[in-house]
Design a protein around this motif. Structure first.
Motif, short mmCIF file in Angstrom:
data_model
loop_
_atom_site.label_atom_id
_atom_site.label_comp_id
_atom_site.label_asym_id
_atom_site.label_seq_id
_atom_site.Cartn_x
_atom_site.Cartn_y
_atom_site.Cartn_z
N ASP A 1 0.84 -1.20 0.00
CA ASP A 1 0.00 0.00 0.00
C ASP A 1 0.87 1.25 0.00
O ASP A 1 0.56 2.25 -0.66
CB ASP A 1 -0.94 0.01 1.20
CG ASP A 1 -1.92 -1.15 1.19
OD1 ASP A 1 -2.26 -1.65 0.09
OD2 ASP A 1 -2.35 -1.58 2.28
N ARG B 1 -3.45 -0.86 -6.27
CA ARG B 1 -4.56 -0.55 -5.35
C ARG B 1 -5.83 -1.33 -5.65
O ARG B 1 -6.74 -1.36 -4.82
CB ARG B 1 -4.88 0.95 -5.42
CG ARG B 1 -3.86 1.80 -4.74
CD ARG B 1 -4.37 3.24 -4.70
NE ARG B 1 -3.42 4.08 -4.04
CZ ARG B 1 -2.88 5.16 -4.58
NH1 ARG B 1 -3.21 5.54 -5.79
NH2 ARG B 1 -2.02 5.89 -3.90
N PRO C 1 -8.50 -4.07 -5.64
CA PRO C 1 -8.68 -5.08 -4.58
C PRO C 1 -8.06 -6.45 -4.86
O PRO C 1 -7.35 -6.98 -4.01
CB PRO C 1 -10.19 -5.13 -4.40
CG PRO C 1 -10.63 -3.74 -4.76
CD PRO C 1 -9.73 -3.32 -5.90
N PRO C 2 -8.25 -7.06 -6.05
CA PRO C 2 -7.66 -8.39 -6.22
C PRO C 2 -6.13 -8.35 -6.25
O PRO C 2 -5.48 -9.25 -5.72
CB PRO C 2 -8.21 -8.89 -7.56
CG PRO C 2 -9.00 -7.79 -8.17
CD PRO C 2 -9.08 -6.67 -7.17
N ARG D 1 -4.26 -6.01 -4.75
CA ARG D 1 -3.85 -5.67 -3.38
C ARG D 1 -3.87 -6.90 -2.48
O ARG D 1 -2.95 -7.12 -1.69
CB ARG D 1 -4.78 -4.59 -2.82
CG ARG D 1 -4.38 -4.09 -1.47
CD ARG D 1 -5.28 -2.92 -1.04
NE ARG D 1 -4.83 -2.43 0.23
CZ ARG D 1 -5.36 -2.83 1.39
NH1 ARG D 1 -6.33 -3.71 1.42
NH2 ARG D 1 -4.89 -2.34 2.52
N VAL D 2 -4.90 -7.72 -2.60
CA VAL D 2 -5.00 -8.93 -1.79
C VAL D 2 -3.83 -9.87 -2.09
O VAL D 2 -3.25 -10.47 -1.18
CB VAL D 2 -6.36 -9.63 -2.03
CG1 VAL D 2 -6.37 -11.03 -1.46
CG2 VAL D 2 -7.47 -8.81 -1.41
N ALA D 3 -3.44 -9.98 -3.35
CA ALA D 3 -2.32 -10.85 -3.73
C ALA D 3 -0.97 -10.21 -3.37
O ALA D 3 0.00 -10.92 -3.08
CB ALA D 3 -2.36 -11.13 -5.23
N TRP E 1 -0.01 -8.45 -0.74
CA TRP E 1 0.45 -8.59 0.64
C TRP E 1 1.21 -9.89 0.90
O TRP E 1 2.30 -9.85 1.47
CB TRP E 1 -0.70 -8.39 1.63
CG TRP E 1 -0.83 -6.95 2.00
CD1 TRP E 1 -1.77 -6.08 1.54
CD2 TRP E 1 0.03 -6.22 2.86
NE1 TRP E 1 -1.54 -4.83 2.08
CE2 TRP E 1 -0.44 -4.89 2.90
CE3 TRP E 1 1.15 -6.54 3.60
CZ2 TRP E 1 0.18 -3.90 3.64
CZ3 TRP E 1 1.77 -5.54 4.36
CH2 TRP E 1 1.28 -4.25 4.37
N PRO E 2 0.71 -11.05 0.49
CA PRO E 2 1.50 -12.27 0.70
C PRO E 2 2.83 -12.24 -0.05
O PRO E 2 3.85 -12.72 0.46
CB PRO E 2 0.59 -13.39 0.19
CG PRO E 2 -0.77 -12.83 0.16
CD PRO E 2 -0.63 -11.35 -0.01
#
Length: 140
Positions: free
Chosen positions: A68, A89, A91-92, A94-96, A98-99
């Motif tokens: 982010d 930014r 959503p899909p 961003r979710v990927a 982080w890991p």
């Protein structure tokens, strides 16, 4: 605060190489600084936060960490880099992200430019290498 600030781990060679890339290749007015030389109190950051992930502190007081923070940094640059920040930014993505970011952070000592010191927490790095990141002088 007049300028936004991007804070990274200056004791990590991999992180430093990434920050150098930012300064050379991503046109932005953001201050890019290792947390070891930043006024963390003024930025409202803690050592623990800075050891965990890169940090963004916006001129408006906004904050972000990890991918982010990278997205915010990219959003301050030219159209091409802003597009990359906008993609990060979504959503899909961003979710990927982080890991992936956490994997890179855990393995940064194995990545190009990384050193064994990159894998150590700050307290251990200071014990081994001193607060400047260099080994203490003989007899010190």
């Amino acid at each position: 605060m007049e300028r936004s600030t991007f804070v990274y781990d200056g004791d990590c060679a991999f992180c430093t190489r990434c920050a150098e890339f930012i300064e050379r290749r991503i046109p932005t007015e953001v201050t890019v600084v290792p947390w070891q030389f930043a006024d963390l109190d003024a930025l409202g950051l803690t050592v623990a936060e800075c050891e965990e992930a890169v940090q963004w502190v916006g001129a408006d007081g906004s904050r972000a960490a990890g991918p982010d923070a990278i997205a915010r940094l990219l959003g301050t640059s030219n159209a091409g880099w802003r597009a990359g920040g906008g993609l990060l930014r979504l959503p899909p993505v961003r979710v990927a992200a982080w890991p992936v970011y956490r994997w890179v952070a855990r393995n940064r000592h194995r990545l190009p430019g990384g050193t064994a010191a990159c894998a150590l927490p700050q307290e251990a790095r200071e014990r081994l290498y001193g607060p400047t990141g260099r080994p203490p002088a003989a007899g010190a």
